[in-house]
Structures are given as C-alpha cells and as structure tokens.
Design an enzyme around this catalytic site. Structure first.
Site, PDB file in Angstrom:
ATOM      1  N   GLY A  23       0.824  -1.212   0.000  1.00 24.03           N
ATOM      2  CA  GLY A  23       0.000   0.000   0.000  1.00 24.03           C
ATOM      3  C   GLY A  23       0.850   1.251   0.000  1.00 24.03           C
ATOM      4  O   GLY A  23       2.035   1.239  -0.337  1.00 24.03           O
ATOM      5  N   ARG A  24       0.264   2.345   0.414  1.00 20.66           N
ATOM      6  CA  ARG A  24       0.961   3.631   0.401  1.00 20.66           C
ATOM      7  C   ARG A  24       1.833   3.869   1.631  1.00 20.66           C
ATOM      8  O   ARG A  24       2.754   4.685   1.617  1.00 20.66           O
ATOM      9  CB  ARG A  24      -0.055   4.778   0.307  1.00 20.66           C
ATOM     10  CG  ARG A  24      -0.866   4.825  -0.962  1.00 20.66           C
ATOM     11  CD  ARG A  24      -0.113   5.309  -2.176  1.00 20.66           C
ATOM     12  NE  ARG A  24       0.632   6.519  -2.005  1.00 20.66           N
ATOM     13  CZ  ARG A  24       0.189   7.754  -2.226  1.00 20.66           C
ATOM     14  NH1 ARG A  24      -1.031   7.942  -2.636  1.00 20.66           N
ATOM     15  NH2 ARG A  24       0.965   8.801  -2.056  1.00 20.66           N
ATOM     16  N   GLU A  27       5.802   4.212   1.613  1.00 23.42           N
ATOM     17  CA  GLU A  27       6.380   5.466   1.120  1.00 23.42           C
ATOM     18  C   GLU A  27       6.732   6.403   2.264  1.00 23.42           C
ATOM     19  O   GLU A  27       7.701   7.145   2.188  1.00 23.42           O
ATOM     20  CB  GLU A  27       5.387   6.208   0.224  1.00 23.42           C
ATOM     21  CG  GLU A  27       5.183   5.621  -1.131  1.00 23.42           C
ATOM     22  CD  GLU A  27       4.231   6.483  -1.953  1.00 23.42           C
ATOM     23  OE1 GLU A  27       4.432   7.713  -2.014  1.00 23.42           O
ATOM     24  OE2 GLU A  27       3.278   5.925  -2.508  1.00 23.42           O
ATOM     25  N   CYS A  53       4.231  -6.278  -1.729  1.00 19.70           N
ATOM     26  CA  CYS A  53       4.136  -5.197  -2.706  1.00 19.70           C
ATOM     27  C   CYS A  53       5.119  -4.063  -2.393  1.00 19.70           C
ATOM     28  O   CYS A  53       6.315  -4.273  -2.400  1.00 19.70           O
ATOM     29  CB  CYS A  53       2.695  -4.714  -2.775  1.00 19.70           C
ATOM     30  SG  CYS A  53       2.315  -3.703  -4.212  1.00 19.70           S
ATOM     31  N   TYR A  73       6.781  -5.323  -7.939  1.00 19.71           N
ATOM     32  CA  TYR A  73       6.060  -4.872  -9.118  1.00 19.71           C
ATOM     33  C   TYR A  73       6.770  -3.647  -9.663  1.00 19.71           C
ATOM     34  O   TYR A  73       7.096  -2.737  -8.920  1.00 19.71           O
ATOM     35  CB  TYR A  73       4.618  -4.544  -8.749  1.00 19.71           C
ATOM     36  CG  TYR A  73       3.787  -4.143  -9.936  1.00 19.71           C
ATOM     37  CD1 TYR A  73       3.350  -5.103 -10.836  1.00 19.71           C
ATOM     38  CD2 TYR A  73       3.459  -2.816 -10.158  1.00 19.71           C
ATOM     39  CE1 TYR A  73       2.596  -4.754 -11.926  1.00 19.71           C
ATOM     40  CE2 TYR A  73       2.692  -2.453 -11.258  1.00 19.71           C
ATOM     41  CZ  TYR A  73       2.264  -3.422 -12.143  1.00 19.71           C
ATOM     42  OH  TYR A  73       1.525  -3.060 -13.234  1.00 19.71           O
TER      43      TYR A  73
END
Length: 74
Positions: A23-24, A27, A53, A73
């Site tokens: 997910g985010r 970051e 991910c 990815y």
C-alpha cells in the site's frame, strides 16, 4: 482493532518475525529512522522478514535487501 504499540516502543526480542505490508504506507514509514532500525534489528537477529508489494521500499531503505533476491512490481 486498537493499536497497542508505536514504533518507539517496539522491542524486536518480543517478536518472532516482521511483515511489512504494501500500500501507500511504505512510502512514508521508510523515512522514519526508528522503522529502519527495527528492520535492521530483525535482520541482525536472523528473524524472518517478509514484505508485500510496496513494503519492499522499507527493506531497501533499511539496506537489508542488498545481495538478496527479491520480487516486486515494476
């Protein structure tokens, strides 16, 4: 669910493994010095580390992915 810990209170000895979700969030948490310390402590203790991910960003930022085969990815 209710969170019962924060990064500053994490003691690696209390955990068997680390999973970094995708997910985010990666970051942002990859910029947190304590998060990177936690990841390195797990690595130094030879405890299992998994990432999903975008979680790989955290492992790369902590420097524990170097020399290892990982997937992600593009």
């Amino acid at each position: 669910f209710v969170l019962t810990a924060n990064f500053s209170s994490v003691k690696v000895k209390d955990y068997d493994a680390l999973v970094v979700p995708g997910g985010r969030a990666p970051e942002y948490i990859r910029l947190n010095k304590r998060v990177l310390e936690i990841v390195r402590e797990f690595d130094n203790a030879k405890k299992p580390i998994a990432s999903i991910c975008h979680g790989l960003q955290v492992l790369i930022s902590a420097g524990v992915a170097t020399g290892r085969r990982v997937t992600g990815y593009k």
